[in-house]
Design a protein around this motif. Structure first.
Motif, PDB file in Angstrom:
ATOM      1  N   ARG A  35     -29.432  -4.258  21.302  1.00 54.28           N
ATOM      2  CA  ARG A  35     -28.075  -4.336  20.761  1.00 54.28           C
ATOM      3  C   ARG A  35     -27.907  -3.116  19.869  1.00 54.28           C
ATOM      4  NH1 ARG A  35     -27.523 -10.551  18.742  1.00 54.28           N
ATOM      5  NH2 ARG A  35     -27.659 -11.504  20.787  1.00 54.28           N
ATOM      6  N   PRO A  36     -26.813  -2.392  20.049  1.00 56.24           N
ATOM      7  CA  PRO A  36     -26.607  -1.209  19.215  1.00 56.24           C
ATOM      8  C   PRO A  36     -26.237  -1.612  17.790  1.00 56.24           C
ATOM      9  CG  PRO A  36     -24.706  -1.578  20.603  1.00 56.24           C
ATOM     10  CD  PRO A  36     -25.742  -2.591  21.015  1.00 56.24           C
ATOM     11  N   PRO A  37     -26.380  -0.678  16.836  1.00 54.20           N
ATOM     12  CA  PRO A  37     -25.914  -0.958  15.478  1.00 54.20           C
ATOM     13  C   PRO A  37     -24.419  -1.251  15.503  1.00 54.20           C
ATOM     14  CG  PRO A  37     -27.002   1.178  15.584  1.00 54.20           C
ATOM     15  CD  PRO A  37     -26.922   0.652  16.974  1.00 54.20           C
ATOM     16  N   SER A  38     -23.971  -2.004  14.540  1.00 46.48           N
ATOM     17  CA  SER A  38     -22.570  -2.400  14.505  1.00 46.48           C
ATOM     18  C   SER A  38     -21.711  -1.367  13.799  1.00 46.48           C
ATOM     19  CB  SER A  38     -22.431  -3.738  13.788  1.00 46.48           C
ATOM     20  OG  SER A  38     -21.080  -4.085  13.675  1.00 46.48           O
ATOM     21  N   VAL A  39     -20.574  -1.077  14.390  1.00 49.67           N
ATOM     22  CA  VAL A  39     -19.595  -0.220  13.735  1.00 49.67           C
ATOM     23  C   VAL A  39     -18.782  -1.061  12.745  1.00 49.67           C
ATOM     24  CG1 VAL A  39     -17.608   1.293  14.124  1.00 49.67           C
ATOM     25  CG2 VAL A  39     -19.500   1.276  15.739  1.00 49.67           C
ATOM     26  N   ILE A  40     -18.721  -2.381  13.005  1.00 57.42           N
ATOM     27  CA  ILE A  40     -18.019  -3.303  12.113  1.00 57.42           C
ATOM     28  C   ILE A  40     -18.720  -3.318  10.757  1.00 57.42           C
ATOM     29  CG2 ILE A  40     -17.409  -5.730  11.718  1.00 57.42           C
ATOM     30  CD1 ILE A  40     -17.313  -5.991  14.790  1.00 57.42           C
ATOM     31  N   GLY A  41     -17.950  -3.354   9.704  1.00 59.01           N
ATOM     32  CA  GLY A  41     -18.527  -3.405   8.368  1.00 59.01           C
ATOM     33  C   GLY A  41     -19.112  -2.078   7.931  1.00 59.01           C
ATOM     34  N   ASN A  42     -18.796  -1.001   8.643  1.00 56.38           N
ATOM     35  CA  ASN A  42     -19.258   0.343   8.287  1.00 56.38           C
ATOM     36  C   ASN A  42     -20.778   0.463   8.224  1.00 56.38           C
ATOM     37  OD1 ASN A  42     -16.626   1.546   7.988  1.00 56.38           O
ATOM     38  ND2 ASN A  42     -16.414   0.268   6.163  1.00 56.38           N
ATOM     39  N   GLN A  43     -21.490  -0.309   9.068  1.00 58.02           N
ATOM     40  CA  GLN A  43     -22.948  -0.267   9.067  1.00 58.02           C
ATOM     41  C   GLN A  43     -23.460   1.147   9.337  1.00 58.02           C
ATOM     42  OE1 GLN A  43     -24.889  -2.654  12.074  1.00 58.02           O
ATOM     43  NE2 GLN A  43     -26.849  -2.580  11.026  1.00 58.02           N
ATOM     44  N   LEU A  44     -22.882   1.849  10.313  1.00 56.97           N
ATOM     45  CA  LEU A  44     -23.350   3.202  10.619  1.00 56.97           C
ATOM     46  C   LEU A  44     -22.925   4.206   9.547  1.00 56.97           C
ATOM     47  CD1 LEU A  44     -22.958   3.424  14.481  1.00 56.97           C
ATOM     48  CD2 LEU A  44     -25.060   3.562  13.156  1.00 56.97           C
ATOM     49  N   LEU A  45     -21.777   3.992   8.925  1.00 60.74           N
ATOM     50  CA  LEU A  45     -21.390   4.892   7.835  1.00 60.74           C
ATOM     51  C   LEU A  45     -22.312   4.712   6.633  1.00 60.74           C
ATOM     52  CD1 LEU A  45     -17.495   4.761   7.908  1.00 60.74           C
ATOM     53  CD2 LEU A  45     -18.928   6.757   8.298  1.00 60.74           C
TER      54      LEU A  45
END
Length: 177
Positions: free
Chosen positions: A55-65
């Motif tokens: 499962r890729p990291p989530s863009v939701i919740g600014n996890q990658l930011l």
């Protein structure tokens, strides 16, 4: 064998100030899959499968930011089972059991909140299904189908996620799956 490559380019246009306005991330994952089926007599199969996924990291919740180096969550599943399909195609039965090791169990919070990492987990389950063909005339068929599945789930190292789930989610119940 499956190979996935994902590229993320995220530009933060919200009012959330995380100190990072844009991030570029890349994930490359190989996913082997194996299986074998033995058919000792017509209609009866014994099977075993192994597969890896992610499962890729989530863009939701600014996890990658928040963390551009967030790794993908990997899983590996082992399954064994039996199935029977009658030669007349009237009866079908299947029973299988499996174990899935997941590298990073994640709980998603409210829409813009960051996902919470709970650490590695294992899921153990089984599936039972049956079908009977009750009526068939030409292309028209009526079948009755029933199935039951059960999954047990537990964190194998709840401290590995770096987050105490109860503290991170004070108003959230983390269900047993």
């Amino acid at each position: 064998m499956r190979y996935d490559q994902m590229h993320f380019y995220i530009e933060d246009r919200t009012d959330i100030n995380l100190g990072v306005n844009e991030v570029s991330a890349q994930i490359e994952v190989w996913q082997p899959k194996y299986g074998i089926t033995l058919t000792p007599f017509t209609g009866f199969d014994i099977f075993a499968n192994y597969g890896e996924g992610f499962r890729p990291p989530s863009v939701i919740g600014n996890q990658l930011l928040r963390d551009p180096d967030t790794p993908e969550s990997k899983l590996a599943t082992k399954e064994v089972g039996i199935q029977y399909n009658s030669p007349s195609r009237v009866w079908h039965f299947l029973a299988s059991m499996y174990d899935t090791d997941f590298s990073n169990e994640i709980v998603f919070n409210a829409a813009l909140a960051a996902p919470v990492s709970l650490g590695p987990s294992i899921r153990t389950g089984y599936d039972i299904e049956g079908r009977v063909l009750a009526y068939q005339a030409g292309q028209t068929a009526l079948s009755f189908y029933a199935s039951y599945s059960k999954i047990d789930h537990k964190l194998t190292d709840p401290t590995a996620g770096g987050t105490n789930p109860a503290a991170a989610l004070p108003n959230t119940v983390i269900p047993d799956i």
